[in-house]
Design an enzyme around this catalytic site. Structure first.
Site, PDB file in Angstrom:
ATOM      1  N   THR A 219       0.838  -1.206   0.000  1.00 56.81           N
ATOM      2  CA  THR A 219       0.000   0.000   0.000  1.00 56.81           C
ATOM      3  C   THR A 219       0.867   1.249   0.000  1.00 56.81           C
ATOM      4  OG1 THR A 219      -1.742  -1.212   1.166  1.00 56.81           O
ATOM      5  CG2 THR A 219      -1.899   1.201   1.167  1.00 56.81           C
ATOM      6  N   CYS A 220       1.942   1.232   0.765  1.00 55.80           N
ATOM      7  CA  CYS A 220       2.839   2.391   0.821  1.00 55.80           C
ATOM      8  C   CYS A 220       3.481   2.643  -0.547  1.00 55.80           C
ATOM      9  CB  CYS A 220       3.920   2.186   1.879  1.00 55.80           C
ATOM     10  SG  CYS A 220       3.251   2.046   3.553  1.00 55.80           S
ATOM     11  N   THR A 221       3.853   1.581  -1.227  1.00 59.50           N
ATOM     12  CA  THR A 221       4.461   1.726  -2.548  1.00 59.50           C
ATOM     13  C   THR A 221       3.446   2.263  -3.550  1.00 59.50           C
ATOM     14  OG1 THR A 221       6.081   0.007  -2.073  1.00 59.50           O
ATOM     15  CG2 THR A 221       5.656   0.498  -4.404  1.00 59.50           C
TER      16      THR A 221
ATOM     17  N   ASN B 174       3.013   6.021  -2.723  1.00 59.48           N
ATOM     18  CA  ASN B 174       4.152   6.867  -3.101  1.00 59.48           C
ATOM     19  C   ASN B 174       4.347   6.921  -4.612  1.00 59.48           C
ATOM     20  OD1 ASN B 174       5.580   8.227  -0.809  1.00 59.48           O
ATOM     21  ND2 ASN B 174       5.330   6.175   0.038  1.00 59.48           N
TER      22      ASN B 174
END
Length: 158
Positions: free
Chosen positions: A52-54, A57
């Site tokens: 999710t973070c990737t 970002n």
């Protein structure tokens, strides 16, 4: 998975807590240096190299020009070290610099630190050019995130 932080988040309408953090640009970034010049979107994220973070970002990077056109700098913040964030930025060719809150002080100040995990939950804080907090959103689930269209709508509402 539901998340619970222990500290309150800053109040909308109040001055955003100032901070200085190291960045992937090789220089420290101080929030107050943007006052009078640009809006700031702080985007706390749990950990680099997670799905999710990737996705989040990479979306910030894809929409980098849209945020810039809205006179807003996006500052993603995680508890990862600067070397780890540099590797992450390079691997995904991210345009935005990432900030390292390795000591967790800023996550504590913004009420996003998950004490049982020692990393931050996903949260967004929109700060206007005067340094005032105008909008915030803290995700209830680690795997949830706001899409850029919603974030850009919040910026346009300033």
């Amino acid at each position: 998975m539901s998340v619970t932080t222990t500290a309150p988040t800053p109040r909308v309408g109040a001055a955003a807590p100032d901070f200085t953090l190291p960045s992937t640009a090789g220089a420290d970034v101080t929030l107050s240096t943007f006052r009078g010049r640009r809006n700031v979107l702080l985007a706390f994220f749990p950990l680099a190299f997670t799905s999710t973070c990737t996705a989040e970002n990479c979306a910030f990077s894809e929409d980098y020009d849209r945020f810039t056109s809205a006179n807003t700098v996006v500052l993603p913040i995680s508890v990862d070290s600067v070397p780890a964030l540099k590797e992450y930025k390079a691997k995904y060719a991210l345009k935005q610099d990432l900030l390292s809150d390795f000591k967790r002080d800023v996550s504590r100040a913004y009420g996003t630190l998950l004490p049982d995990r020692f990393f931050s939950t996903r949260a967004y804080f929109l700060i206007d050019k005067q340094g005032m907090l105008r909008w915030r959103h803290v995700e209830d689930e680690l795997g949830a995130r706001r899409d850029d269209a919603e974030l850009l709508r919040q910026i346009q509402a300033l």
